[in-house]
Design a protein around this motif. Structure first.
Motif, mmCIF file in Angstrom:
data_model
loop_
_atom_site.group_PDB
_atom_site.id
_atom_site.type_symbol
_atom_site.label_atom_id
_atom_site.label_comp_id
_atom_site.label_asym_id
_atom_site.label_seq_id
_atom_site.Cartn_x
_atom_site.Cartn_y
_atom_site.Cartn_z
ATOM 1 N N VAL A 299 24.145 24.405 -20.708
ATOM 2 C CA VAL A 299 22.888 25.142 -20.516
ATOM 3 C C VAL A 299 23.191 26.514 -19.907
ATOM 4 N N PHE A 300 22.665 27.551 -20.535
ATOM 5 C CA PHE A 300 22.864 28.927 -20.054
ATOM 6 C C PHE A 300 21.502 29.606 -19.885
ATOM 7 N N SER A 301 21.322 30.256 -18.743
ATOM 8 C CA SER A 301 20.044 30.939 -18.509
ATOM 9 C C SER A 301 20.149 31.921 -17.347
ATOM 10 N N LEU B 261 22.472 25.109 -25.093
ATOM 11 C CA LEU B 261 21.046 25.416 -25.035
ATOM 12 C C LEU B 261 20.857 26.712 -24.239
ATOM 13 N N LEU B 262 20.185 27.671 -24.864
ATOM 14 C CA LEU B 262 19.886 28.935 -24.188
ATOM 15 C C LEU B 262 18.441 28.880 -23.694
ATOM 16 N N LEU B 263 18.268 29.095 -22.386
ATOM 17 C CA LEU B 263 16.921 29.090 -21.822
ATOM 18 C C LEU B 263 16.430 30.522 -21.703
ATOM 19 N N THR B 264 15.185 30.737 -22.076
ATOM 20 C CA THR B 264 14.609 32.059 -21.828
ATOM 21 C C THR B 264 13.569 31.947 -20.735
ATOM 22 N N HIS B 265 13.700 32.847 -19.772
ATOM 23 C CA HIS B 265 12.904 32.753 -18.559
ATOM 24 C C HIS B 265 11.508 33.363 -18.722
ATOM 25 N N CYS B 266 11.345 34.202 -19.703
ATOM 26 C CA CYS B 266 10.048 34.728 -20.165
ATOM 27 C C CYS B 266 9.148 35.329 -19.085
ATOM 28 N N GLN B 267 9.579 36.405 -18.540
ATOM 29 C CA GLN B 267 8.759 37.154 -17.585
ATOM 30 C C GLN B 267 8.951 38.627 -17.890
ATOM 31 N N PRO B 268 8.020 39.378 -18.414
ATOM 32 C CA PRO B 268 6.621 39.050 -18.731
ATOM 33 C C PRO B 268 6.541 38.059 -19.890
ATOM 34 N N GLU B 269 5.586 37.179 -19.807
ATOM 35 C CA GLU B 269 5.671 35.970 -20.608
ATOM 36 C C GLU B 269 5.497 36.148 -22.122
ATOM 37 N N THR B 270 4.278 36.426 -22.559
ATOM 38 C CA THR B 270 4.004 36.320 -23.994
ATOM 39 C C THR B 270 4.783 37.330 -24.829
ATOM 40 N N ALA B 271 4.868 38.563 -24.347
ATOM 41 C CA ALA B 271 5.584 39.602 -25.110
ATOM 42 C C ALA B 271 7.043 39.236 -25.288
ATOM 43 N N LEU B 272 7.649 38.696 -24.251
ATOM 44 C CA LEU B 272 9.064 38.357 -24.320
ATOM 45 C C LEU B 272 9.300 37.128 -25.208
ATOM 46 N N GLY C 46 20.075 29.855 -33.436
ATOM 47 C CA GLY C 46 20.365 29.531 -32.037
ATOM 48 C C GLY C 46 19.539 28.356 -31.558
ATOM 49 N N HIS C 47 19.851 27.908 -30.335
ATOM 50 C CA HIS C 47 19.136 26.787 -29.717
ATOM 51 C C HIS C 47 18.396 27.332 -28.501
ATOM 52 N N LEU C 48 17.079 27.432 -28.598
ATOM 53 C CA LEU C 48 16.299 28.120 -27.564
ATOM 54 C C LEU C 48 15.302 27.184 -26.888
ATOM 55 N N HIS C 49 15.281 27.270 -25.555
ATOM 56 C CA HIS C 49 14.285 26.531 -24.780
ATOM 57 C C HIS C 49 13.521 27.534 -23.914
ATOM 58 N N VAL C 50 12.197 27.482 -23.974
ATOM 59 C CA VAL C 50 11.364 28.427 -23.228
ATOM 60 C C VAL C 50 10.914 27.774 -21.917
ATOM 61 N N CYS C 51 11.271 28.397 -20.802
ATOM 62 C CA CYS C 51 10.935 27.863 -19.478
ATOM 63 C C CYS C 51 9.456 28.049 -19.146
ATOM 64 N N HIS C 52 8.975 27.194 -18.318
ATOM 65 C CA HIS C 52 7.665 27.272 -17.657
ATOM 66 C C HIS C 52 6.605 28.139 -18.357
ATOM 67 N N ILE C 53 6.141 27.671 -19.511
ATOM 68 C CA ILE C 53 5.080 28.435 -20.185
ATOM 69 C C ILE C 53 3.754 28.165 -19.462
ATOM 70 N N SER C 54 2.916 29.209 -19.394
ATOM 71 C CA SER C 54 1.712 29.084 -18.577
ATOM 72 C C SER C 54 0.463 29.608 -19.267
ATOM 73 N N ILE D 211 13.526 25.306 -31.349
ATOM 74 C CA ILE D 211 12.863 25.819 -30.147
ATOM 75 C C ILE D 211 12.131 24.682 -29.424
ATOM 76 N N SER D 212 12.208 24.705 -28.112
ATOM 77 C CA SER D 212 11.464 23.738 -27.297
ATOM 78 C C SER D 212 10.870 24.491 -26.109
ATOM 79 N N CYS D 213 9.957 23.833 -25.392
ATOM 80 C CA CYS D 213 9.387 24.499 -24.214
ATOM 81 C C CYS D 213 8.975 23.481 -23.163
ATOM 82 N N GLU D 214 8.734 24.001 -21.959
ATOM 83 C CA GLU D 214 8.415 23.136 -20.823
ATOM 84 C C GLU D 214 7.218 23.690 -20.059
ATOM 85 N N VAL D 215 6.560 22.788 -19.331
ATOM 86 C CA VAL D 215 5.529 23.210 -18.369
ATOM 87 C C VAL D 215 5.950 22.790 -16.961
ATOM 88 N N THR D 216 5.196 23.281 -15.976
ATOM 89 C CA THR D 216 5.408 22.889 -14.578
ATOM 90 C C THR D 216 4.212 22.038 -14.142
#
Ligand code: DOR
Ligand code: ZN
Ligand code: ZN
Length: 347
Positions: A105-107, A132-143, A156-164, A182-187
């Motif tokens: 995991v790289f992020s 797995l590459l994690l994208t931290h997405c801040q600013p969120e939607t544009a990024l 690539g293998h992308l996972h989107v952190c803490h979508i809100s 692509i996958s994503c997570e919530v908090t």
């Protein structure tokens, strides 16, 4: 040892796709010891720990030191994330080849990868070296929009952190219709509350955003329930540090929201254990031999308040102490050994 689980539910140990253990460098907020003790109290048996420590985890030596420490501690299983860039900078990449044998995991976290060239290199390396590459997405939607476009072009293998946000979710929903990995997570906090005055990144969003996230759980666009456990001292919070201390409340918060919205326990278990296991390549369910198990015993009928003052975690930064929650972790086992017991002595 005989354990009477009558009336309770035994679940696979929770796997946290996203937490901050602060070790090394910010031991006044949390140490690996206090973080893992808090995690075990929360039912977590495997932790994916972010790289925003001091120094940043951006080479094999510091990464290995954390893995060695975790092994000596013998508490949770640690998956230590490596940074994507040296010191989270904007230009120099981490040596993926030398770090890859120690993690998959790289992020960057706390800061996002704004330079598109870096993101492209990260995505290509994730295919080549199978990580797995994690994208931290801040600013969120544009990024996230940019990252999805780059994923489409480069693979690539992308996972989107803490979508809100609903907008972010809609982008990921569309991306999943294409042939993208692509996958994503919530908090817990973003699905539990909206428009709260408490500093966290991403910030608390609107009520419609919160509802959209719950819909995204129901229709399967959101894959994983993480914690983004982010311990901070009182002083740092007063200075504006973003983050919520989540390990010891996450299960009760998730279970409460899922139950209120008629989402089954099986779905929660999938999102807290099975989905992260699969995404991390832990190959859950493929083991045929007798294998020491990661398990958590929970009381789903327990109802009450969890006071952050009672946290094992070194920090107490959590704004949900006044909420009545449902669900309590009674016991946590890692590789067949009891590591937390609500009724037992501190282990
Ligand atoms: O709230 C947050 N806290 N968001 C982040 O991105 C970083 C994290 C932390 O490290 O405290
Ligand atoms: Zn973050
Ligand atoms: Zn984080």
């Amino acid at each position: 040892q005989e354990i009477d689980g009558q009336g309770f539910v035994l679940m696979p140990g929770f796997i946290d796709m996203h937490c901050h253990l602060r070790d090394p460098g910010y031991e006044y907020k949390e140490t690996m010891e206090t973080g893992m003790a808090a995690a075990l109290k929360g039912g977590y048996t495997t932790l994916v720990a972010m790289a925003n420590t001091n120094p940043v985890i951006d080479n094999a030596v510091v990464l290995k030191a954390n893995l060695d420490k975790a092994e000596a501690l013998d508490q949770c299983t640690l998956i230590q994330v490596s940074a994507v860039t040296k010191d989270f900078g904007d230009s120099e990449l981490v040596e993926f080849e030398t770090v890859r044998p120690l993690t998959r995991v790289f992020s960057n976290d706390g800061v996002s990868i704004l330079n598109p060239e870096i993101m492209i290199q990260g995505l290509k390396a994730s295919t080549k070296l199978d990580f797995l590459l994690l994208t931290h997405c801040q600013p969120e939607t544009a990024l996230v929009q940019r990252d999805i476009a780059l994923l489409e072009e480069n693979g690539g293998h992308l996972h989107v952190c803490h979508i809100s946000k609903k907008d972010t979710l809609d982008l990921i929903r569309e991306a999943k219709k294409k042939d993208l990995d692509i996958s994503c997570e919530v908090t817990p906090h973003h699905i539990f509350a909206s428009a709260m005055d408490y500093k966290v990144n991403p910030p608390f969003r609107t009520y419609p955003d919160r509802r959209a996230l719950i819909d995204g759980i129901k229709d399967g666009v959101i894959d994983i329930c993480g914690t983004d456990h982010a311990p901070h001292s009182e002083e740092d919070k007063l200075k504006g540090a973003p983050g919520i201390n989540n390990f010891e409340m996450a299960f009760a918060m998730y279970h409460t929201v899922f139950e209120q919205n008629g989402i089954e326990l099986e779905k929660l278990s999938e999102m807290m254990s099975d989905a992260p296991a699969k995404r991390l390549g832990l190959k859950a369910g493929l083991i045929k031999e007798r294998y020491p198990a990661d398990l958590v015993l929970v009381d789903l009928k327990w109802e009450g308040k969890i006071n952050p003052k009672d946290f094992i975690s070194k920090s107490k930064n959590n704004p949900f102490g006044g909420e009545t929650l449902k669900g309590k972790v009674l016991m946590t086992m890692v590789k067949g050994e009891v590591k937390y017991d609500v009724n037992g002595p501190a282990l």
